[in-house]
Structure formats: structure tokens, C-alpha cells
Write a protein that holds these residues in place. Structure first.
Motif, PDB file in Angstrom:
ATOM      1  N   VAL A  23      -0.567  -8.327  -8.492  1.00 34.87           N
ATOM      2  CA  VAL A  23      -1.285  -7.562  -7.794  1.00 34.87           C
ATOM      3  C   VAL A  23      -1.602  -8.078  -6.386  1.00 34.87           C
ATOM      4  N   GLU A  24      -2.012  -9.150  -6.300  1.00 33.61           N
ATOM      5  CA  GLU A  24      -2.565  -9.888  -5.114  1.00 33.61           C
ATOM      6  C   GLU A  24      -1.303  -9.769  -4.055  1.00 33.61           C
ATOM      7  N   GLY A  25      -0.253  -9.984  -4.762  1.00 36.28           N
ATOM      8  CA  GLY A  25       1.320 -10.016  -3.912  1.00 36.28           C
ATOM      9  C   GLY A  25       1.497  -8.409  -3.009  1.00 36.28           C
ATOM     10  N   ILE A  26       1.183  -7.486  -4.065  1.00 38.12           N
ATOM     11  CA  ILE A  26       1.155  -6.374  -3.698  1.00 38.12           C
ATOM     12  C   ILE A  26       0.370  -6.147  -2.510  1.00 38.12           C
ATOM     13  N   ILE A  27      -0.799  -6.551  -2.373  1.00 39.08           N
ATOM     14  CA  ILE A  27      -1.750  -6.300  -1.532  1.00 39.08           C
ATOM     15  C   ILE A  27      -1.498  -7.212  -0.216  1.00 39.08           C
ATOM     16  N   ALA A  28      -0.706  -8.362  -0.353  1.00 39.64           N
ATOM     17  CA  ALA A  28      -0.352  -8.960   0.912  1.00 39.64           C
ATOM     18  C   ALA A  28       0.700  -8.454   1.542  1.00 39.64           C
ATOM     19  N   ASN A  29       1.620  -7.697   0.827  1.00 34.50           N
ATOM     20  CA  ASN A  29       2.674  -7.101   1.259  1.00 34.50           C
ATOM     21  C   ASN A  29       2.325  -6.025   2.402  1.00 34.50           C
ATOM     22  N   GLY A  30       0.867  -5.429   2.345  1.00 32.62           N
ATOM     23  CA  GLY A  30       0.354  -4.699   3.056  1.00 32.62           C
ATOM     24  C   GLY A  30       1.215  -3.131   3.212  1.00 32.62           C
ATOM     25  N   TRP A  31       1.631  -2.687   1.792  1.00 35.51           N
ATOM     26  CA  TRP A  31       2.369  -1.484   1.983  1.00 35.51           C
ATOM     27  C   TRP A  31       1.467  -0.359   2.416  1.00 35.51           C
ATOM     28  N   THR A  32       2.094   0.645   3.223  1.00 39.11           N
ATOM     29  CA  THR A  32       1.130   1.739   3.780  1.00 39.11           C
ATOM     30  C   THR A  32       0.824   2.523   2.690  1.00 39.11           C
ATOM     31  N   ILE A  33      -0.424   3.101   2.607  1.00 38.85           N
ATOM     32  CA  ILE A  33      -1.073   3.938   1.362  1.00 38.85           C
ATOM     33  C   ILE A  33      -1.012   5.329   2.276  1.00 38.85           C
ATOM     34  N   TYR A  34      -0.454   6.329   1.673  1.00 38.93           N
ATOM     35  CA  TYR A  34      -0.291   7.820   2.170  1.00 38.93           C
ATOM     36  C   TYR A  34      -1.428   8.492   1.067  1.00 38.93           C
ATOM     37  N   ASN A  35      -1.202   9.758   1.481  1.00 41.10           N
ATOM     38  CA  ASN A  35      -2.040  10.562   0.610  1.00 41.10           C
ATOM     39  C   ASN A  35      -1.494  10.821  -0.919  1.00 41.10           C
ATOM     40  N   GLU A  36      -2.138  11.218  -1.676  1.00 37.63           N
ATOM     41  CA  GLU A  36      -1.656  11.129  -3.187  1.00 37.63           C
ATOM     42  C   GLU A  36      -0.488  12.247  -3.353  1.00 37.63           C
ATOM     43  N   ASP A  37      -0.478  13.294  -2.569  1.00 37.95           N
ATOM     44  CA  ASP A  37       0.621  14.104  -2.581  1.00 37.95           C
ATOM     45  C   ASP A  37       1.887  13.527  -1.984  1.00 37.95           C
ATOM     46  N   GLU A  38       2.007  12.434  -1.408  1.00 36.45           N
ATOM     47  CA  GLU A  38       3.076  11.782  -1.030  1.00 36.45           C
ATOM     48  C   GLU A  38       4.021  10.960  -2.222  1.00 36.45           C
TER      49      GLU A  38
ATOM     50  N   ASP B 295       5.874   8.405  -2.909  1.00 35.50           N
ATOM     51  CA  ASP B 295       6.142   7.057  -2.485  1.00 35.50           C
ATOM     52  C   ASP B 295       5.460   6.100  -3.373  1.00 35.50           C
ATOM     53  N   TRP B 296       6.090   5.374  -4.365  1.00 33.47           N
ATOM     54  CA  TRP B 296       5.800   4.443  -5.262  1.00 33.47           C
ATOM     55  C   TRP B 296       4.943   3.438  -4.742  1.00 33.47           C
ATOM     56  N   LYS B 297       5.497   2.972  -3.472  1.00 34.75           N
ATOM     57  CA  LYS B 297       4.733   1.777  -3.030  1.00 34.75           C
ATOM     58  C   LYS B 297       3.468   2.010  -2.633  1.00 34.75           C
ATOM     59  N   SER B 298       3.246   3.259  -2.046  1.00 33.77           N
ATOM     60  CA  SER B 298       2.055   3.776  -1.571  1.00 33.77           C
ATOM     61  C   SER B 298       1.052   3.761  -2.648  1.00 33.77           C
ATOM     62  N   HIS B 299       1.418   4.429  -3.802  1.00 31.20           N
ATOM     63  CA  HIS B 299       0.481   4.392  -4.940  1.00 31.20           C
ATOM     64  C   HIS B 299       0.378   2.951  -5.579  1.00 31.20           C
ATOM     65  N   ALA B 300       1.402   2.231  -5.632  1.00 31.88           N
ATOM     66  CA  ALA B 300       1.010   0.981  -6.217  1.00 31.88           C
ATOM     67  C   ALA B 300       0.133   0.259  -5.282  1.00 31.88           C
ATOM     68  N   SER B 301       0.277   0.383  -3.969  1.00 36.95           N
ATOM     69  CA  SER B 301      -0.722  -0.321  -3.042  1.00 36.95           C
ATOM     70  C   SER B 301      -2.050   0.116  -3.587  1.00 36.95           C
ATOM     71  N   ALA B 302      -2.210   1.510  -3.333  1.00 42.44           N
ATOM     72  CA  ALA B 302      -3.589   1.987  -3.604  1.00 42.44           C
ATOM     73  C   ALA B 302      -4.304   1.599  -4.919  1.00 42.44           C
ATOM     74  N   ILE B 303      -3.343   1.343  -5.885  1.00 44.90           N
ATOM     75  CA  ILE B 303      -3.908   0.915  -7.108  1.00 44.90           C
ATOM     76  C   ILE B 303      -4.397  -0.483  -7.196  1.00 44.90           C
ATOM     77  N   ALA B 304      -3.762  -1.423  -6.513  1.00 43.48           N
ATOM     78  CA  ALA B 304      -3.773  -2.862  -6.232  1.00 43.48           C
ATOM     79  C   ALA B 304      -4.784  -3.015  -5.513  1.00 43.48           C
ATOM     80  N   GLN B 305      -5.290  -2.188  -4.492  1.00 47.62           N
ATOM     81  CA  GLN B 305      -6.619  -2.344  -3.905  1.00 47.62           C
ATOM     82  C   GLN B 305      -7.957  -1.766  -4.664  1.00 47.62           C
ATOM     83  N   SER B 306      -7.498  -0.918  -5.542  1.00 55.78           N
ATOM     84  CA  SER B 306      -8.781  -0.614  -6.420  1.00 55.78           C
ATOM     85  C   SER B 306      -8.844  -1.606  -7.649  1.00 55.78           C
ATOM     86  N   ILE B 307      -7.973  -2.391  -8.158  1.00 60.10           N
ATOM     87  CA  ILE B 307      -8.256  -3.255  -8.926  1.00 60.10           C
ATOM     88  C   ILE B 307      -8.841  -4.522  -8.308  1.00 60.10           C
TER      89      ILE B 307
END
Length: 484
Positions: free
Chosen positions: A98-113, A115-127
């Protein structure tokens, strides 16, 4: 799911199968098909017994039928093992955390996009945010201490103390396991997407994408719950309002504040009861106590403790001058019998009965049904005059008195008076937590967080959530990474 994918997972010898309830369930549904039942089972059994991982159907929500199918013993996991696992970062089969996902800095888009990396990054930030709000390291350390206490053979010699330890341990365990489950589910979905892409399994990839989106929406609710992680935040509470200096102006303002909290509680679905109310001579109230009943009532309402300042053109001034009024708010958790900290002896009580106040006329109370109870050793008192009978008023007054004494004891033990309530005597300029300005401009501003709105009417109608959440977030997030 193809048999080739099952073979691939076996060859990778990853822990994905054994630590992933959703993936294991997916396997189980596949293995129920006749063409798979004979072949993959030995593969999975061999992997389980050679992987070195613990498989627990009870703790991870698996059906015992899985254990029967694979002929696997079902173990339980101790609290200490769970807490030690919480310290070790979980990872995908290729080592992504999870910390690795945050460190990767994947762009977070709106929920309607999609993009699995966007969703994963948003979830990691929430955790990460939830862990910070739960003060993760302190939570784990506290859990280890409680586990040691639960293992003491003489613990239940004191059932009251043992019950308190057991309840706190269960609560912390639930929070820790929930966060770990979020991490695990996120990493499962990522593993599934990567494997599905390698195997060109578009159906499995689509399911995992949808799973990430659903998880992203759900975890936002958990961010809010993490704000309410205090010891008594789940409790109901009493809200006490008292008029400050200013005579009729402040009494009228105190009445407005009381109505504001009653409307706020109703908007949130809490039960509201007026326990005690002392009317002012001309208008408003001198003081009042309301009971707010519901889960997390205290957790939300505790942010309202302090002096509230009103600036307006006075409706009681014939010259239409601008006046400033103050009212003070105290919030007291209702701990319940299992959590009460003070044992009240009947011999320590002075009970007075009197006629309830009211507007007069047909509504005048002609019997001495109102009750005031004073705890002689501390001088703390409580009264109630709003119930129909003296017996009901006495019961309500005793509930308020118990909560006030419990609060006093919490203050004495923890030396954290400001966390639970503050003095009702300091109600003047410079002490306010919030200003409600109706003239010469219109604005409500919280001086602790600088959160403000330009529509005071909606606030006075009970729209307080913006102020409450802003204060709770600021209080917990100011030491950003101190407890991770």
C-alpha cells in the motif's frame, strides 16, 4: 477462471491464494465444476501445506465447507499473532505494498474513469488516512497490552475490570482487522488484474476493476468513521446549553442554540429528549439539558463544546441596536451501566421536589413532580421537570447526575478537561469557539478551524455537519504521520 490460470498461480507459489478470501471463493466456485474438481485440489492442498502461511476460515470469513473439501484443519489466530501481522506490510505477489502504491504517485481520476491504477491509488490514500486517524502504532501497542492482560489467570477475579478490558480489546481488534482486510482486498484486486491481463481473461479483469471501484466508494465512509475512534465516541450524550452574560438577549440566544442542536440531531436520525429546561424571565432559557440518543452521538457532538457568540440587531431593543450575546455548550457522554466509573450511594444524595415551571394557565404544574438531586460529596446536581411523573423525573435526573459524575471522574483521571467539556462560567468575549453574525453581514465562522459559511439560517436549522467534520478532521490530522 481457466485451469491454466490455476496452474500459473501454483507455479508462482504466491501467498495470494491463502491470504485472499475473495480469490479463494472465486477458486471454489470454479472447482465446483466437475471438470476441475479432481485436478486442482491436490495442487492447492500441496501449495497450502508447503507455503508456510496460516489459513483460517473462521477469522477470514471462509465457509467451513472449503476446509472439508480440501481436507485442511481450521485454525484460529491469536490476538498477538494478528497484531504482529499488522506490523508486517502485506504485499502483492510481486511485492507491491500500500505504501508502495502511494509512493508511485499514480494519478487519481474521478470515479467514473475506468483506470485501475487511479482507483488503487485513491484506496491506498484512504487506507493511509484511516491508519493515521486510528493512531495505528499506538493501537497495536495498546492491543498487545490488552492481550497480555486477558491472558492473566486472575483477570476475572474482578469481573467489572475484566469486562472493560475485554470490550476494549474486542473493539480494537475489530478496527485492526477491518483495516487489514481493506489492504488485503486492494492487493488481491491488483494481483487479479495483473494475472488476468497476462492470461487475456477480460471477464476477470472487468470484475476486479468493478471491485476496486466499489471498494473506493465504500472506504470513503470508513474515513469518516475513523474520525470517531475515541473511547466513548459511540455513546449517546447529554448536551447542556447555558445563557451567558447579556440578560434576555443571551437567554433568547441560548434557546436558539438548543433548538439548533435538536434539529441537527433529528437530521442525523438521533432520538432527542428535553431532560431539563429553566425558562428565562422574559424570553428564551437560562439553561437546558437535552438527551441525544444514538450511535456516535457523543463522537459528533463533542466538537461543539465551548462558547457560541451571536451578533445581530436585537429584537428586544426598541432602538434596533446591534447586540452581542453568548451561550455555552457542554457535552457529556452517557456511558451506561457497564462503563460507569462512579458508584452512587443513596446516603450521599439530597433529593428535592418542587413544582415544575411553565407558561402558566392551563399548563401550570399543580403538583411537586419536578426533582432536583444533589450529590453531597461533590456538590454536583441535576434536575428534571419535563416528564409526566415525579418517578420519571427522578430517573432522568439520576441519569444526568451519573453522567456528570462519570465525566468528573474522567477529567480527574485523565487530566484532559477540554476533551470532554469545559467550564460553563467563562462565557464572554475572546472565549468563543464559533461566531454567528447576522448583522452587518451574514456569516458563521468556527475560530478553531477557520471553516465558515455565508448562510447562517441553514446552520441555525441544524446544518452543522460541515463544522463538526472540519473540527474532527483538523483535530486528528494535525500530527500527520506521528502515529503511523
Amino acid at each position: 477462471m481457466s485451469f491454466r490460470l490455476l496452474q500459473r498461480l501454483r507455479n508462482q507459489k504466491s501467498s495470494l491464494i491463502f491470504n485472499s478470501p475473495k480469490l479463494f471463493t472465486h477458486f471454489y466456485s470454479s472447482l465446483s465444476e466437475p471438470r476441475y474438481r479432481n485436478s486442482p485440489t491436490p495442487i492447492l492442498k500441496q501449495s497450502i501445506f508447503t507455503s508456510g502461511h496460516v489459513f483460517c476460515c473462521r477469522n477470514n470469513g471462509f465457509s467451513p465447507l472449503l476446509c472439508e473439501i480440501f481436507n485442511i484443519p481450521c485454525w484460529s489466530i491469536s490476538a498477538r499473532l494478528l497484531s504482529s501481522q499488522a506490523v508486517v506490510e502485506q504485499s502483492t505477489s510481486d511485492g507491491l505494498t500500500v505504501e508502495g502504491i502511494i509512493a508511485n504517485g499514480w494519478t487519481i481520476y474521478n470515479e467514473d474513469e475506468s483506470d485501475w491504477k487511479s482507483h488503487a491509488s485513491a484506496i491506498a490514500q484512504s487506507i493511509h488516512l484511516i491508519k493515521k486517524r486510528l493512531r495505528w502504532k499506538k493501537l497495536i501497542h495498546r492491543l498487545e497490552i490488552l492481550s497480555d492482560q486477558l491472558n492473566k489467570p486472575d483477570l476475572w477475579n474482578d469481573p467489572v475490570h475484566a469486562g472493560k478490558i475485554s470490550r476494549e480489546h474486542g473493539s480494537l481488534m475489530g478496527k485492526m482487522k477491518e483495516v487489514n482486510a481493506f489492504e488485503q482486498e486492494l492487493l488481491e484486486h491488483i494481483d487479479m488484474i495483473k494475472l488476468a491481463r497476462e492470461e487475456n481473461d477480460s471477464e476477470l479483469e472487468s470484475e476486479s476493476q468493478k471491485g476496486l471501484l466499489t471498494m473506493r466508494k465504500h472506504i470513503k465512509e470508513k474515513e469518516l468513521e475513523a474520525l470517531l475512534a475515541g473511547e466513548h465516541d459511540t455513546s449517546s450524550c447529554f448536551i447542556e446549553v447555558q445563557a451567558g452574560a447579556g440578560g434576555t438577549e443571551s437567554m433568547d440566544w441560548a434557546s436558539m442554540v438548543m433548538q439548533m442542536y435538536m434539529k441537527w440531531a433529528e437530521r442525523r436520525g438521533f432520538g432527542v429528549t428535553v431532560v431539563d429546561e429553566m425558562p428565562g424571565e422574559m424570553a428564551g432559557i437560562k439553561r437546558a439539558t437535552i438527551r441525544v440518543h444514538g450511535e456516535y452521538a457523543y463522537g459528533y457532538a463533542k466538537s461543539e463544546v465551548g462558547a457560541h457568540r451571536l451578533v445581530r440587531i436585537s429584537p428586544f431593543d426598541s432602538n434596533k441596536r446591534r447586540h452581542t450575546s453568548f451561550a455555552s455548550v457542554a457535552v457529556i457522554p452517557i456511558l451506561g451501566d457497564g462503563f460507569s466509573r462512579v458508584q452512587i450511594n443513596e446516603s450521599d444524595l439530597r433529593i428535592e421536589r418542587f413544582r415544575a415551571g411553565g407558561p402558566g394557565g392551563q399548563h401550570a404544574n399543580t403538583t411537586e413532580s419536578a426533582v432536583r438531586i444533589t450529590h453531597i460529596p461533590t456538590g454536583v446536581s441535576a434536575s428534571c421537570q419535563n416528564e409526566r411523573s415525579q418517578h420519571q423525573n427522578k430517573a432522568s435526573a439520576m441519569a444526568v447526575l451519573q453522567s456528570r459524575l462519570d465525566q468528573l471522574e474522567m477529567q480527574r483521571q485523565a487530566e484532559m478537561n477540554a476533551e470532554h467539556t469545559q467550564s460553563l462560567t467563562d462565557i464572554n468575549f475572546g472565549s468563543q469557539i464559533r461566531s454567528y453574525v447576522l448583522h452587518p453581514y451574514r456569516m458563521v465562522k468556527d475560530h478553531r478551524t477557520d471553516y465558515e459559511v455565508s448562510h447562517p439560517d441553514s446552520v441555525l436549522e441544524g446544518d452543522l455537519d460541515g463544522f463538526i467534520l472540519s473540527f474532527l478532521s483538523a483535530s486528528l490530522d494535525k500530527d500527520e504521520d506521528a502515529d503511523l
